[in-house]
Scaffold this motif. Structure first.
Motif, mmCIF file in Angstrom:
data_model
loop_
_atom_site.group_PDB
_atom_site.id
_atom_site.type_symbol
_atom_site.label_atom_id
_atom_site.label_comp_id
_atom_site.label_asym_id
_atom_site.label_seq_id
_atom_site.Cartn_x
_atom_site.Cartn_y
_atom_site.Cartn_z
ATOM 1 N N GLY A 51 5.747 -3.228 4.833
ATOM 2 C CA GLY A 51 4.792 -2.408 4.108
ATOM 3 C C GLY A 51 4.144 -1.360 4.987
ATOM 4 O O GLY A 51 4.760 -0.785 5.883
ATOM 5 N N ALA A 52 2.847 -1.150 4.742
ATOM 6 C CA ALA A 52 2.126 -0.099 5.468
ATOM 7 C C ALA A 52 1.577 -0.579 6.801
ATOM 8 O O ALA A 52 0.933 0.202 7.511
ATOM 9 C CB ALA A 52 0.981 0.423 4.602
ATOM 10 N N ALA A 53 1.795 -1.852 7.155
ATOM 11 C CA ALA A 53 1.249 -2.379 8.412
ATOM 12 C C ALA A 53 2.336 -3.051 9.236
ATOM 13 O O ALA A 53 2.335 -4.279 9.421
ATOM 14 C CB ALA A 53 0.111 -3.356 8.111
ATOM 15 N N PRO A 54 3.305 -2.281 9.735
ATOM 16 C CA PRO A 54 4.382 -2.877 10.539
ATOM 17 C C PRO A 54 3.871 -3.331 11.895
ATOM 18 O O PRO A 54 2.870 -2.802 12.400
ATOM 19 C CB PRO A 54 5.388 -1.728 10.684
ATOM 20 C CG PRO A 54 4.548 -0.495 10.596
ATOM 21 C CD PRO A 54 3.450 -0.827 9.614
ATOM 22 N N PRO A 55 4.544 -4.290 12.505
ATOM 23 C CA PRO A 55 4.147 -4.710 13.858
ATOM 24 C C PRO A 55 4.420 -3.600 14.867
ATOM 25 O O PRO A 55 5.196 -2.671 14.615
ATOM 26 C CB PRO A 55 5.029 -5.934 14.116
ATOM 27 C CG PRO A 55 6.201 -5.755 13.209
ATOM 28 C CD PRO A 55 5.688 -5.059 11.997
#
Length: 281
Positions: A51-55
């Motif tokens: 989503g909008a918060a990749p590692p």
């Protein structure tokens, strides 16, 4: 390469499975397989996975997933007897900015579904309803469950799965409509009973169920089906039934309890008004 997406994910190279068991590599393969022979940007795959918060190390993790897929592809190719040897990198190709899965001339159940559905529509346009029902039924028989039923779906896979489910529902409605035109309403009753239970606010299916019931001499049950749908629409969506469905109800009311002729009633095709009707979610 053979690709099955209309149910559980299954991808085979020369008959050997290359489908990983771990969830995220499966998700990567599903996205590449659904877009086979087209470039999928790495950014798209990363967004699909996280989503909008990749590692922070998303690209490195993705490269590791691609490596795992290539190991499976390489093992499958090792068992093949190609006249032109290929490597895993020839099948799962790294291109500037993304990846491409080469499906070649293998079988794809999505392509086969679309081909048979088109053949059914052409048969109907040509005035051959019997052939149309046969081809539409063959298209629907390719489905073994919800599309990508065993794969997590993110922001890119989810709408594509919804599109496939909507296409399936369209073909299903067409096949039922043609079967009704052929006067085979009784054989539809069990199927339609299950469908209106699964899609309780789907007006086209309810209308087809009403017609099948009425033409089978079950006028009261047809009117009850309308009332159930109306109650659900008003309660859940704040909507009244469409004019097309209300017209079917009026036709049944004025026709009397006797069984109508096959062409006495008709339902103008229309799409369900709720966004989730096609997917059943």
């Amino acid at each position: 390469m053979d690709i099955d997406l209309l149910g559980a994910l299954a991808v085979r190279e020369h008959g050997v499975s290359i489908t990983p068991t771990a969830p995220k590599p499966r998700q990567v393969l599903a996205l590449l397989a659904l877009n086979a022979d087209r470039v999928v940007p790495a950014a798209t795959v990363i967004e699909e996975l996280w989503g909008a918060a990749p590692p922070r190390k998303a690209r490195s993790i993705l490269q590791n997933y691609v490596l795992q897929l290539r190991e499976l592809i390489g093992a499958a190719l090792a068992q093949a007897r190609d006249t032109v040897p290929r490597s895993a990198k020839d099948v799962l190709v790294t291109v500037p900015g993304g990846y491409l899965l080469r499906a070649g001339e293998g079988r794809s159940d999505v392509r086969e579904f679309e081909r048979l559905a088109d053949a059914g529509r052409r048969a109907l346009d040509a005035g051959d309803p019997t052939r149309a029902v046969r081809r539409l039924s063959e298209a629907l028989a390719l489905w073994t469950g919800r599309a990508l039923a065993d794969v997590r779906t993110g922001p890119h896979l989810h709408p594509q799965v919804a599109r496939l489910e909507e296409s399936r529902l369209c073909v299903l409605e067409q096949r039922i409509d043609v079967t009704l035109r052929l006067g085979r309403h009784r054989e539809l009753l069990a199927e339609l009973t299950a469908l209106v239970s699964r899609y309780p606010t789907h007006e086209s299916l309810c209308g087809q169920f009403m017609l099948a019931l009425h033409r089978s001499g079950r006028r009261g049950e047809a009117l009850s089906a309308y009332q159930r749908l109306r109650t659900t629409l008003v309660r859940d969506l704040g909507l009244e039934p469409s004019a097309a469905l209300a017209s079917v109800q009026r036709s049944i009311l004025v026709s009397g309890p006797s069984r109508p002729a096959a062409d006495d009633l008709s339902l103008t095709p229309h799409r369900p008004r709720e966004a989730h009707a096609a997917t059943g979610r």
